[in-house]
Design an enzyme around this catalytic site. Structure first.
Site, mmCIF file in Angstrom:
data_model
loop_
_atom_site.group_PDB
_atom_site.id
_atom_site.type_symbol
_atom_site.label_atom_id
_atom_site.label_comp_id
_atom_site.label_asym_id
_atom_site.label_seq_id
_atom_site.Cartn_x
_atom_site.Cartn_y
_atom_site.Cartn_z
ATOM 1 N N LYS A 88 -13.959 3.648 6.810
ATOM 2 C CA LYS A 88 -14.264 4.845 6.010
ATOM 3 C C LYS A 88 -15.767 4.970 5.792
ATOM 4 O O LYS A 88 -16.321 6.066 5.765
ATOM 5 C CB LYS A 88 -13.532 4.763 4.661
ATOM 6 N N HIS A 104 0.854 -1.179 0.000
ATOM 7 C CA HIS A 104 0.000 0.000 0.000
ATOM 8 C C HIS A 104 0.890 1.228 0.000
ATOM 9 O O HIS A 104 1.918 1.258 0.660
ATOM 10 C CB HIS A 104 -0.950 -0.007 1.195
#
EC number: 4.1.1.31
Length: 878
Positions: free
Chosen positions: A545, A140
């Site tokens: 999120k 990532h």
């Protein structure tokens, strides 16, 4: 407040002095004086001095345009050097009276507790040897530091270790000092920002480098430690074939939202891993051939090599030839399709068997002390890394599979798969999975998107099964998502049962995970296609999120409980794969605490988890630190298996339901329902600019749109840069306050004391709030946000203050992290270097948003350096 250890202070001070000398050499004493004024002003301002704050802003405001970049670089590099010193301090030589680190004692202490609790020594030895812990390295794009610099940082660490001896001669000390000065100068004169985005192959090579330079050495040391602890505690040894720790990777396999990861890239990365493994074993074999010069050998070994004066070397020579052949073939195969020549190593047993024969022979001939040296280490590596180094996972979005099948069903004039309901899809998929005829005619010409999906499946079919991990389906929601992949794999010639893993990552999908798996396990024929365990992945980033960390954490917990119950009912073994990030907003935090806070029964000897971006370097970048973290994983998974935490009491569950409901409402009221929020986010943080930072190979956005279109990483990274840290705490402040106002404070206190799940969440929340800083966030607003949006910023900062008050009330402290004063002191020391970077960043953002064309180049470079510096200072980017 206990001071930071004097030796750590001395190392930080020395590296800072060397950096100052280097800067003075290039820019002169007047420039270095400015940097000192900025640092001292920031330090005084933190202590409440108005004069210090004035000195800080005046010096920064007075900087020439040409000075912005070197000032940003100075503070960035100081924070990197402080990180090096801190990381080394964790593993430095202990003084005679110092206790051993907790990580080194955790396993032995746990085995003692388990024996006291009634576990038989033999059972403990078997359980530990049978653990299946797999750490999945992912690229990532939060690893801000360049590989070139990481190598220099590691060299600095090595010099700090060399210096850490009391008996050095004066000339030895000055030689170390000169080497450190050179390394710091090399770091300073190296550009810290990549000019081009890394490719997926670059990312994979970075992952292999972590194995080569750290894990290759750390792994046998950890297993040697386990073997010694087991012998002392249970009287048994760790079997040679035991591999309680393994490594997998997503680098080169994760194509979700990354068009740069193609079937060709996946094939290339698989071959590179084989090349790297062969190369590493060749180094081991060369060393062993030098060591094993003995003549006496067992009849079995002599039968293999014939009449040889040096039988061990003769056998190792045969293995060396095959390894060279394997390395040479992978090199050729990287340039084009080349069939494997005879003698190329294809199966792990071909690597292990000759090594094991040498080991058994040495023991049989009374040379056990030699057998259990470098040869045993090589056997441990062979059991863990095998011929393929890591197992490569493949990940793709469920929508891509559905689109491919739609195109196929329309071509076959069966209708549109995308428009079918779940029942129709399942009927079609089950019929095709059981059919002996191919689904696709030979002359079928798919679109580019479908061709890529099919090419990936063919790349899987062409690879050795042992080189691959799981096929992960992101945004999975229905049983058909799993069967669709099974059908595409079957159609492409995959004739072995690859694990196909649904990833549940939104709040709704987590809530539906249980019913989805229940339906899947009852489908005719599904169980016969299962390879041993049923793996399910839990997504931490996107659920947080979507719903905020409190609501997401409770949904993840309940989903795991349900999956444990369903698999137990169906007598299927469950493997939960945890998709955690490096930050609290993406499920991150200390692994030991996180594992021990999982629902009872959810670990059961198996644990699979992602290790991401910069966290790989912090946790596994140096062999000694890797050993500490691997020891913790072993102890935590064993404890969670044999001494799981208690099931939550009904009152705690009801409380979590109320907290989750209130937190979801509070989180979405801001993030989804406030019409100003997205615009405020884009202006108040460097979110737009982060997209230009050449971090990872994956685009930062999924598509145009609001917050939901952002990937979880830039979403967290942006808020971290401004120190509001919003995703990690938003929702908690309202939920906890409501509970206290309902008179439930005592219940919250009881949950914090007695329920590891809740304790860990509050501890993580406290850590994040200690790093958050409303005053810094306000500075960004004042510089970047128009007047009409500022009330929203004020409201968010008020909510942050409310979160701090509620947590202090719950923990009974007057200060955040009062119980972890060393951590608090570390944050406080870093603030003197972080504050100037924040002020610079806000100014640079304002300027770069005004400028157009070529004039922006210098600004952009300085801005990216501030991003890297703040990430280094806070130690958890995304």
């Amino acid at each position: 407040m206990p001071e930071i250890d004097a030796r750590l202070r001395e190392d930080v001070h020395q590296l800072g002095e060397l950096l100052g000398d280097t800067i003075r050499e290039q820019y002169g004493p007047a420039f270095l004086d400015k940097i000192e004024r900025i640092r001292k002003g920031a330090k005084a301002a933190r202590r409440g001095s108005a004069e210090g704050a004035q000195q800080l802003t005046a010096t920064l405001d007075g900087l020439e345009e040409s000075e912005l970049l070197p000032v940003a670089r100075a503070f960035n590099q100081f924070l990197n050097l402080a990180n090096i010193a801190e990381q080394y301090h964790r593993i430095r030589r202990r003084r005679p009276n110092e206790p051993e680190p907790f990580e080194n004692l955790a396993l032995e202490e746990l085995l003692g507790r388990l024996k006291d609790a009634g576990h038989a020594p033999g059972q403990l030895a078997r359980q530990l040897a049978g653990l299946e812990i797999e750490l999945v390295l992912t690229a990532h794009p939060t690893e801000v530091a360049r590989r070139t610099l990481i190598q220099k940082y590691d060299a600095i660490t090595a010099q700090l270790a060399t210096k850490d001896h009391a008996d050095l001669l004066p000339e030895e000390r000055s030689r170390i000092q000169r080497r450190l000065q050179r390394l710091v100068a090399e770091v300073w004169h190296t550009d810290e920002i990549r000019k081009v985005r890394p490719t997926p192959v670059d990312e994979a090579k970075w992952g292999f480098a972590v194995i080569e330079h750290s894990l290759w050495e750390a792994l046998p040391n950890v297993l040697r430690h386990v073997d010694e602890v087991l012998l002392r505690s249970t009287g048994e040894r760790l079997p040679l074939s035991a591999a309680p720790l393994r490594f997998a990777s997503w680098m080169g396999g994760d194509r979700d939202g990354n068009p740069n990861v193609t079937a060709g890239v996946t094939r290339e990365v698989l071959l590179l891993a084989r090349w790297m493994a062969a190369d590493l074993y060749l180094r081991d074999i060369d060393r062993l051939a030098a060591e094993l010069s003995m003549q006496e050998a067992s009849p079995a070994l002599l039968a293999r090599v014939g009449d040889s004066a040096e039988p061990y070397r003769a056998l190792l020579k045969q293995l060396r030839e095959r390894l060279r052949l394997t390395r040479s073939w992978t090199h050729q195969a990287l340039a084009g399709e080349v069939p494997a020549a005879e003698g190329v190593l294809e199966h792990n047993r071909d690597l292990v068997e000759p090594l094991q024969l040498c080991h058994e022979s040495l023991h049989a001939c009374g040379m056990g002390v030699i057998a259990d040296g470098a040869l045993l280490d090589c056997l441990r590596r062979a059991a863990t890394f095998g011929l393929f180094l890591v197992r490569l996972d493949v990940r793709q979005d469920a929508g891509r599979h559905a689109a491919a099948l739609s195109e196929i069903t329309e071509y076959l004039e069966l209708g549109s798969y995308a428009e079918w309901d779940e029942k129709t899809r399942l009927e079609f998929l089950l019929e095709e999975l059981n059919s002996r005829r191919p689904l696709l005619p030979a002359h079928y010409q798919p679109s580019a998107e479908t061709a890529e999906v099919l090419a990936t499946c063919r790349a899987i079919a062409a690879a050795p099964p042992a080189s691959l991990g799981s096929y992960v389906i992101s945004m999975a929601g229905q049983p058909s998502d799993v069967l669709a992949v099974q059908l595409l794999l079957k159609e492409s010639g995959v004739d072995w049962p690859m694990r196909v893993v649904p990833l549940f990552e939104t709040l709704d999908d987590l809530d539906n995970a249980g019913p989805c798996m229940e339906r899947l396990l009852t489908l005719p024929g599904y169980r016969s296609r299962l390879s041993g365990v049923q793996e399910v992945m839990i997504g931490y980033s996107d659920s947080a999120k979507d719903a905020g960390t409190l609501t997401a954490a409770w949904a993840q917990y309940r989903a795991q409980e349900k999956l444990v119950e369903i698999c137990r009912h169906h007598e299927v073994e469950l493997l939960l794969f945890h998709g955690r990030g490096g930050t609290v907003g993406r499920g991150g935090g200390p692994a030991h605490a996180a594992i021990l806070s999982q629902p009872p029964g959810s670990v059961a000897g198996r644990f699979r988890v992602t290790e991401q971006g910069e966290m790989i370097r912090f946790k596994f970048g140096l062999p000694d630190i890797a050993e500490q973290n691997l020891n913790l994983y072993l102890a935590a998974v064993l404890e969670a298996t044999l001494m799981p935490p208690p099931a939550p009491e009904p009152a705690w569950r009801a409380q979590m339901d109320r907290l989750a409901k209130d937190a979801l409402h509070a989180y979405r009221r801001v993030v989804r329902d406030d019409p100003q929020f997205v615009e405020y986010f884009r202006l108040a943080t460097p979110e737009q600019e982060l997209g230009r930072l050449p971090l990872g190979s994956r685009p930062a956005k999924r598509r145009e749109g609001g917050v939901e279109s952002l990937r979880a990483i830039p979403w967290i990274f942006a808020w971290t840069q401004t120190r509001l840290m919003l995703p990690a705490w938003l929702g908690w402040e309202t939920a906890l306050l409501n509970a206290i106002e309902r008179g439930e404070g005592a219940l919250l206190g009881q949950m914090r004391e007695r329920w590891p799940f809740f304790t860990t969440r509050i501890d993580m929340l406290e850590m994040v709030l200690a790093k958050a800083d409303a005053d810094i966030a306000r500075l960004y607003d004042e510089r970047l946000v128009p007047l009409e949006l500022r009330p929203l910023g004020r409201r968010l900062r008020d909510l942050l203050s409310q979160a701090v008050r509620v947590v202090l009330g719950l923990t009974g402290q007057s200060l955040l992290l009062a119980h972890a004063s060393e951590t608090r002191e570390s944050i406080s020391v870093r603030n003197s270097y972080l504050d100037p970077l924040h002020l610079l960043q806000a100014e640079l953002l304002a300027r770069s948003r005004r400028c157009r064309g070529d004039a922006c180049g210098g600004l952009e470079q300085a801005l990216l350096v501030t991003v890297a510096g703040i990430a280094a200072g806070l130690r958890n980017t995304g």
